[in-house]
Design a protein around this motif. Structure first.
Motif, short mmCIF file in Angstrom:
data_model
loop_
_atom_site.label_atom_id
_atom_site.label_comp_id
_atom_site.label_asym_id
_atom_site.label_seq_id
_atom_site.Cartn_x
_atom_site.Cartn_y
_atom_site.Cartn_z
N ASN A 65 -23.63 22.60 70.89
CA ASN A 65 -23.25 23.70 70.02
C ASN A 65 -22.82 24.98 70.74
N PHE A 66 -23.20 25.12 72.01
CA PHE A 66 -22.93 26.38 72.69
C PHE A 66 -22.17 26.22 74.00
N THR A 67 -21.80 24.99 74.37
CA THR A 67 -21.04 24.78 75.60
C THR A 67 -19.54 24.77 75.28
N THR A 68 -18.78 25.60 75.97
CA THR A 68 -17.34 25.70 75.75
C THR A 68 -16.61 24.63 76.56
N LEU A 69 -15.70 23.93 75.92
CA LEU A 69 -14.92 22.91 76.61
C LEU A 69 -13.91 23.56 77.54
N THR A 70 -13.71 22.98 78.70
CA THR A 70 -12.76 23.52 79.68
C THR A 70 -11.76 22.45 80.10
N TYR A 71 -10.62 22.92 80.60
CA TYR A 71 -9.53 22.04 81.03
C TYR A 71 -9.11 22.44 82.44
N THR A 72 -8.83 21.46 83.27
CA THR A 72 -8.57 21.71 84.69
C THR A 72 -7.23 21.13 85.13
N SER A 73 -6.50 21.92 85.91
CA SER A 73 -5.29 21.45 86.60
C SER A 73 -5.44 21.78 88.08
N THR A 74 -4.98 20.87 88.92
CA THR A 74 -5.19 21.02 90.37
C THR A 74 -3.87 20.89 91.12
N VAL A 75 -3.70 21.74 92.13
CA VAL A 75 -2.56 21.65 93.04
C VAL A 75 -3.08 21.54 94.46
N ILE A 103 -7.55 25.14 88.85
CA ILE A 103 -7.49 26.11 87.76
C ILE A 103 -8.27 25.55 86.57
N THR A 104 -9.26 26.31 86.11
CA THR A 104 -10.10 25.88 84.99
C THR A 104 -10.15 26.98 83.94
N THR A 105 -9.71 26.64 82.72
CA THR A 105 -9.77 27.58 81.59
C THR A 105 -10.16 26.80 80.34
N THR A 106 -10.24 27.53 79.24
CA THR A 106 -10.57 26.88 77.96
C THR A 106 -9.32 26.40 77.24
N LEU A 166 -2.78 26.83 79.40
CA LEU A 166 -2.94 27.95 80.32
C LEU A 166 -3.27 27.45 81.73
N SER A 167 -4.18 26.49 81.84
CA SER A 167 -4.52 25.93 83.16
C SER A 167 -3.29 25.36 83.84
N TYR A 168 -2.48 24.65 83.07
CA TYR A 168 -1.27 24.03 83.62
C TYR A 168 -0.25 25.09 84.01
N GLN A 169 -0.07 26.11 83.18
CA GLN A 169 0.90 27.17 83.47
C GLN A 169 0.54 27.92 84.75
N ILE A 170 -0.73 28.25 84.91
CA ILE A 170 -1.16 28.97 86.12
C ILE A 170 -0.96 28.10 87.35
N ALA A 171 -1.33 26.82 87.24
CA ALA A 171 -1.19 25.90 88.37
C ALA A 171 0.27 25.77 88.79
N ARG A 172 1.16 25.64 87.81
CA ARG A 172 2.58 25.51 88.13
C ARG A 172 3.13 26.78 88.76
N GLN A 173 2.66 27.93 88.30
CA GLN A 173 3.12 29.18 88.88
C GLN A 173 2.65 29.33 90.32
N LEU A 174 1.43 28.88 90.60
CA LEU A 174 0.90 28.96 91.96
C LEU A 174 1.65 28.05 92.91
N ASP A 211 0.60 17.64 96.20
CA ASP A 211 0.14 17.00 94.96
C ASP A 211 0.32 18.01 93.83
N ALA A 212 1.38 17.83 93.04
CA ALA A 212 1.73 18.80 92.01
C ALA A 212 0.73 18.78 90.86
N ALA A 213 0.73 19.87 90.10
CA ALA A 213 -0.21 20.00 88.99
C ALA A 213 0.17 19.08 87.84
N LEU A 214 -0.85 18.61 87.15
CA LEU A 214 -0.68 17.81 85.94
C LEU A 214 -1.43 18.49 84.80
N LYS A 215 -0.89 18.39 83.61
CA LYS A 215 -1.55 18.98 82.45
C LYS A 215 -2.73 18.11 82.03
#
Length: 256
Positions: free
Chosen positions: A38-48, A136-139, A143-151, A173-177
């Motif tokens: 009930n109180f844990t926020t889901l996060t999404y990660t992209s890696t470069v 890059i880890t966000t909710t 957004l995670s993918y956009q930041i990773a691609r910009q980096l 190793d390019a970022a994946l959504k």
């Protein structure tokens, strides 16, 4: 009472109350699972993943010796590895993160701040290599993918601008959504909750025993005060005896 006796006493207390310990531990596991759900926020990660490498100088390019070239390649690799920690610190600065945020805002018509980029980014080197990984880890998966691609663009540009471009970086190793969120980790968190509850139960049992000053046996009296026990008064079940006497009296009355 010596140390071994104290340890033995504690173990006996714990074993005697194992059901209570298990029950409170189970409550802790349930509470941990409820909190996670009930109180844990889901996060999404992209890696470069990047490779850092030192550029060739004009002198090295003109040298045709194979052995010298091999030594030079090793030296360049060592130099790139040595410089990685410096570049990583540059990537953590507010100036660099603001540059990344400005580029994202211009591209996607958003209003991200340097803090947004900085808090979402984690950079770590791959041990004993010139590779480094940016996570890059966000909710928000987008957004995670956009930041990773910009980096992928911002990091090599920053490295080329620094140290006269002697060290550069390439994307290996390019970022994946992210298609799914990070796991909430129910098994691990429930286990932590169970262990926490069990530890609290054990602490309660031990503390309660320490605060209990009542003497429960003749052996405890002798150990605590060194007083010999001459005799004990047995416990009588007065209710049973009174009930038996009343039944006998009633039977005699009927017989008469």
């Amino acid at each position: 009472m010596n140390l071994d006796a104290n340890v033995k006493k504690i173990l006996m207390l714990v074993l005697k109350r194992w059901k209570l310990i298990f029950f409170i531990g189970l409550i802790g596991a349930v509470m941990a699972g409820f909190y996670t759900a009930n109180f844990t926020t889901l996060t999404y990660t992209s890696t470069v993943e990047f490779l850092a490498y030192a550029q060739d100088s004009s002198q090295e390019l003109s040298d045709s010796s194979t052995q010298t070239q091999a030594i030079s390649n090793t030296s360049r690799m060592n130099y790139a590895i040595k410089m990685l920690s410096t570049y990583i610190e540059l990537f953590k600065t507010n100036e660099f993160n603001q540059t990344v945020a400005d580029e994202l805002n211009e591209q996607y018509a958003t209003s991200y701040s340097a803090a947004t980029i900085k808090n979402a980014t984690n950079i770590e080197t791959v041990k004993e290599t010139a590779m480094f990984k940016v996570t890059i880890t966000t909710t928000d998966a987008d957004l995670s993918y956009q930041i990773a691609r910009q980096l992928e663009t911002s990091i090599p540009n920053k490295m080329n601008e620094t140290n006269n471009g002697l060290v550069s970086a390439s994307v290996e190793d390019a970022a994946l959504k992210a298609t799914t969120s990070e796991s909430r980790g129910y098994p691990k968190k429930c286990l932590i909750g169970f262990m926490g509850g069990a530890i609290l139960a054990v602490a309660y049992i031990i503390l309660r025993d320490l605060l209990d000053v009542r003497i429960k046996s003749s052996d405890e009296l002798t150990q605590r005060y060194g007083i010999p026990v001459l005799g004990t008064i047995p416990e009588f079940d007065f209710k049973t005896n009174i009930s038996s006497s009343q039944q006998k009296t009633s039977s005699k009355g009927k017989g008469e």
